[in-house]
Motif scaffolding. Structure first.
Motif, PDB file in Angstrom:
ATOM      1  N   ARG A  35      43.224  25.676  53.902  1.00 51.49           N
ATOM      2  CA  ARG A  35      42.836  27.102  54.374  1.00 51.49           C
ATOM      3  C   ARG A  35      43.761  27.895  54.957  1.00 51.49           C
ATOM      4  N   THR A  36      44.013  29.045  54.492  1.00 56.09           N
ATOM      5  CA  THR A  36      45.226  29.791  54.796  1.00 56.09           C
ATOM      6  C   THR A  36      45.068  31.403  55.067  1.00 56.09           C
ATOM      7  N   GLU A  37      45.262  31.386  56.421  1.00 58.00           N
ATOM      8  CA  GLU A  37      44.605  32.542  56.915  1.00 58.00           C
ATOM      9  C   GLU A  37      45.502  34.127  56.643  1.00 58.00           C
ATOM     10  N   GLY A  38      44.977  34.844  56.581  1.00 56.00           N
ATOM     11  CA  GLY A  38      45.862  36.452  56.808  1.00 56.00           C
ATOM     12  C   GLY A  38      47.484  36.362  56.109  1.00 56.00           C
ATOM     13  N   VAL A  39      46.810  35.729  54.593  1.00 60.29           N
ATOM     14  CA  VAL A  39      48.120  35.711  53.708  1.00 60.29           C
ATOM     15  C   VAL A  39      47.215  37.286  52.852  1.00 60.29           C
ATOM     16  N   LEU A  40      49.106  37.798  52.034  1.00 65.25           N
ATOM     17  CA  LEU A  40      48.592  39.187  51.994  1.00 65.25           C
ATOM     18  C   LEU A  40      47.890  38.696  49.898  1.00 65.25           C
ATOM     19  N   LEU A  41      46.822  39.535  49.978  1.00 65.80           N
ATOM     20  CA  LEU A  41      46.408  39.806  48.549  1.00 65.80           C
ATOM     21  C   LEU A  41      46.890  40.606  47.582  1.00 65.80           C
ATOM     22  N   ASN A  42      47.408  41.441  47.814  1.00 66.09           N
ATOM     23  CA  ASN A  42      47.737  42.094  47.294  1.00 66.09           C
ATOM     24  C   ASN A  42      47.562  42.297  45.862  1.00 66.09           C
ATOM     25  N   PRO A  43      46.903  43.174  45.273  1.00 69.36           N
ATOM     26  CA  PRO A  43      46.368  42.158  43.879  1.00 69.36           C
ATOM     27  C   PRO A  43      47.328  42.124  42.823  1.00 69.36           C
ATOM     28  N   LEU A  44      48.790  42.957  42.696  1.00 66.54           N
ATOM     29  CA  LEU A  44      49.968  42.854  41.906  1.00 66.54           C
ATOM     30  C   LEU A  44      50.816  41.578  42.691  1.00 66.54           C
ATOM     31  N   ARG A  45      50.113  40.972  43.492  1.00 63.39           N
ATOM     32  CA  ARG A  45      50.641  39.280  43.893  1.00 63.39           C
ATOM     33  C   ARG A  45      49.323  38.688  43.780  1.00 63.39           C
ATOM     34  N   SER A  46      48.482  38.946  43.671  1.00 61.76           N
ATOM     35  CA  SER A  46      47.378  37.917  43.522  1.00 61.76           C
ATOM     36  C   SER A  46      46.942  37.526  41.809  1.00 61.76           C
ATOM     37  N   GLY A  47      48.003  37.421  41.089  1.00 61.06           N
ATOM     38  CA  GLY A  47      48.100  36.706  39.815  1.00 61.06           C
ATOM     39  C   GLY A  47      47.980  34.545  40.150  1.00 61.06           C
ATOM     40  N   PHE A  48      48.051  34.125  40.670  1.00 60.87           N
ATOM     41  CA  PHE A  48      48.488  33.175  40.840  1.00 60.87           C
ATOM     42  C   PHE A  48      46.782  32.163  41.314  1.00 60.87           C
ATOM     43  N   ILE A  49      46.168  33.175  42.485  1.00 60.99           N
ATOM     44  CA  ILE A  49      44.865  33.223  42.267  1.00 60.99           C
ATOM     45  C   ILE A  49      44.185  32.586  41.716  1.00 60.99           C
ATOM     46  N   MET A  50      43.610  34.199  41.039  1.00 57.05           N
ATOM     47  CA  MET A  50      43.656  34.204  40.101  1.00 57.05           C
ATOM     48  C   MET A  50      44.052  33.297  38.733  1.00 57.05           C
ATOM     49  N   ALA A  51      44.966  32.663  38.363  1.00 53.59           N
ATOM     50  CA  ALA A  51      45.355  31.754  37.519  1.00 53.59           C
ATOM     51  C   ALA A  51      44.483  30.367  38.049  1.00 53.59           C
ATOM     52  N   LEU A  52      44.347  30.458  39.952  1.00 52.92           N
ATOM     53  CA  LEU A  52      43.949  29.413  39.258  1.00 52.92           C
ATOM     54  C   LEU A  52      42.237  28.469  39.548  1.00 52.92           C
ATOM     55  N   GLN A  53      41.810  30.507  39.863  1.00 51.17           N
ATOM     56  CA  GLN A  53      40.262  30.948  38.985  1.00 51.17           C
ATOM     57  C   GLN A  53      39.849  30.502  38.062  1.00 51.17           C
ATOM     58  N   ARG A  54      40.504  31.304  37.158  1.00 55.73           N
ATOM     59  CA  ARG A  54      40.440  30.715  35.504  1.00 55.73           C
ATOM     60  C   ARG A  54      40.714  29.430  34.998  1.00 55.73           C
ATOM     61  N   MET A  55      41.615  28.695  35.523  1.00 61.09           N
ATOM     62  CA  MET A  55      41.450  26.548  35.214  1.00 61.09           C
ATOM     63  C   MET A  55      40.383  26.030  35.757  1.00 61.09           C
ATOM     64  N   GLY A  56      39.763  27.080  36.576  1.00 61.84           N
ATOM     65  CA  GLY A  56      38.654  26.038  37.086  1.00 61.84           C
ATOM     66  C   GLY A  56      38.392  25.753  38.788  1.00 61.84           C
ATOM     67  N   ALA A  57      39.784  25.912  39.381  1.00 61.63           N
ATOM     68  CA  ALA A  57      39.920  25.877  40.873  1.00 61.63           C
ATOM     69  C   ALA A  57      38.375  26.073  41.548  1.00 61.63           C
ATOM     70  N   ASP A  58      38.325  25.442  42.572  1.00 60.28           N
ATOM     71  CA  ASP A  58      37.397  25.580  43.469  1.00 60.28           C
ATOM     72  C   ASP A  58      38.400  26.596  44.878  1.00 60.28           C
ATOM     73  N   VAL A  59      38.080  27.859  44.662  1.00 60.45           N
ATOM     74  CA  VAL A  59      39.003  29.105  45.482  1.00 60.45           C
ATOM     75  C   VAL A  59      37.939  29.858  46.085  1.00 60.45           C
ATOM     76  N   ARG A  60      38.299  30.139  46.986  1.00 62.53           N
ATOM     77  CA  ARG A  60      37.213  31.367  48.218  1.00 62.53           C
ATOM     78  C   ARG A  60      38.210  31.924  49.379  1.00 62.53           C
ATOM     79  N   LEU A  61      37.714  33.144  48.669  1.00 61.09           N
ATOM     80  CA  LEU A  61      38.616  34.361  50.040  1.00 61.09           C
ATOM     81  C   LEU A  61      37.643  35.190  50.994  1.00 61.09           C
ATOM     82  N   ASP A  62      38.091  34.392  52.000  1.00 62.77           N
ATOM     83  CA  ASP A  62      37.122  35.276  53.342  1.00 62.77           C
ATOM     84  C   ASP A  62      37.762  35.829  53.849  1.00 62.77           C
ATOM     85  N   ASN A  63      36.961  36.934  54.908  1.00 60.76           N
ATOM     86  CA  ASN A  63      37.513  37.842  55.818  1.00 60.76           C
ATOM     87  C   ASN A  63      38.881  38.952  54.608  1.00 60.76           C
TER      88      ASN A  63
END
Length: 412
Positions: free
Chosen positions: A231-259
């Motif tokens: 779990r990492t807190e206070g991370v930049l989630l600018n849509p133009l920097r979030s491609g890796f998170i979306m890539a993990l989700q597309r590959m089926g990884a268990d990813v959750r965004l909070d706060n």
């Protein structure tokens, strides 16, 4: 996670251009960002550190420095500083280390020349620039480059002439967001960005969010190592920097965004990644700008996934600190992974990773960190031939990874 590198560079530069005092917290104190701090100081503003990650910048008119501006290994520092200095009547020579001195500067030189800047030198560093007396520009930002766009916008602060940047594909927009935070008028209409009439910057408080490009190594480790959760807190989630998170989700990884929340125009939040089955996927050229720095670690995730992953549109990777496309294919293959460069695409067939190789990095920090993470998911340890350069972007990498349980050791 350390402060975001892109935001850190820009906070120092805009603080130096602004009137009054800028106080920055959470600044990434990597070698690249330290180079920017030293450069801004050499150009006239006052720049001082008063605590871990806490910096103060007192803006001032920029002047010709007494010595060449040393940019180290940072292309961001070189290109953004050229743009910021272009609006002043000064002469400055920009130099870099051996790696940076091989990287192309023509893409930033040409639009600045169109605005009236005069250069001495070729397509690489060292370059000497003579600023001031700028005119209008309508720049087509192809290929998509946040550094070139930022240089043009920063140069335009020193002029009242029209400044427009057109982007067929979007690039990072941290400069536009931070310029607005410092009081500049920046208009965005679809893929067109313009500087408005208000171009005077005023000192601000800047809180630097966590760097998603650094966090990506921990997220990837959690995705590929059985039983893991990070779990990492206070991370930049600018849509133009979030491609890796979306890539993990597309590959089926268990990813959750909070706060998830807003902060000084940016989006930040907490990210939790848990181990689970992951599968190969395809990624198109249009998706690459939002995760261009994370392609090496995405390739590592692909190596541990079931099935084939194809990542297209990677020509830009050939012009980074190394030819990252070629080195990732080479390093993965050395570790027993079926991987190849196919034109400007990387094709990886995942499965159990043997590891057990000593990987060539050519001094590239992201190649080194990606293969060290690969070793966590491999049957045998993975070595890299160099690790000192990791400090250019992530000086606490080894300690951070050890803190989440990774076995990363220095070989004597």
């Amino acid at each position: 996670m350390p402060g975001d590198k892109s935001v850190s560079h820009r906070a120092l530069i805009l603080g130096g251009l602004a009137e009054g005092e800028t106080v920055i917290s959470g600044l990434l104190e990597s070698e690249d960002v330290q180079a920017t701090a030293a450069a801004v100081r050499a150009l006239g503003p006052r720049v001082e550190r008063f605590g871990p990650g806490r910096w103060r910048v007192i803006g001032a008119p920029w002047r010709s420095p007494d010595a060449p501006i040393e940019c180290g290994n940072s292309g961001t520092a070189a290109r953004l500083l050229m743009g910021a200095a272009a609006g002043f009547d000064l002469t400055a020579t920009f130099v870099g280390d051996e790696s940076l001195s091989r990287r192309p500067m023509g893409r930033v030189r040409r639009p600045l020349e169109s605005m009236g800047v005069r250069f001495e030198g070729g397509d690489t560093l060292p370059l000497t620039m003579h600023g001031g007396g700028l005119r209008s520009i309508e720049h087509l930002n192809v290929p998509a480059s946040a550094q070139v766009k930022s240089a043009v916008l920063l140069a335009g602060l020193g002029s009242d002439a029209p400044v427009t940047v057109i982007e067929p594909l979007p690039s990072r927009n941290h400069s536009e967001i931070m310029l607005r935070h410092f009081g500049a008028e920046v208009e965005t209409d679809g893929r067109v960005t313009r500087l408005g009439a208000a171009r005077k910057l005023e000192g601000r408080l800047v809180s630097v969010p966590g760097d998603p490009s650094a966090a990506a190594f921990a997220w990837a480790a959690a995705a590929i190592v059985p039983g893991s959760e990070v779990r990492t807190e206070g991370v930049l989630l600018n849509p133009l920097r979030s491609g890796f998170i979306m890539a993990l989700q597309r590959m089926g990884a268990d990813v959750r965004l909070d706060n998830v929340r807003g902060s000084q125009g940016e989006t930040i939040g907490d990210v939790r990644v848990r181990f689970g089955p992951i599968f190969g996927a395809e990624f198109t050229p249009e998706e690459i700008p939002s995760m261009v720095d994370e392609i090496p670690i995405l390739a590592v995730v692909a190596a541990c996934a079931r099935g084939e992953t194809r990542i297209e549109g990677l020509d830009e990777l050939r012009h980074k600190e190394s030819d990252r496309l070629a080195l990732m294919a080479e390093g993965l293959s050395a570790c027993g992974v079926e991987a190849r460069a196919d034109g400007d695409a990387l094709v990886v067939r995942g499965g159990p990773v043997r590891g057990g190789a000593a990987v060539r990095t050519e001094g590239d920090h992201r190649i080194a960190m990606a293969h060290l993470v690969l070793g966590l998911g491999a049957a045998e340890p993975v070595e890299v031939d160099e690790a000192e350069m990791i400090a250019t972007s992530f000086p606490g990498f080894r300690e951070a990874m050890r803190g989440i349980g990774a076995g990363i050791e220095e070989l004597r």
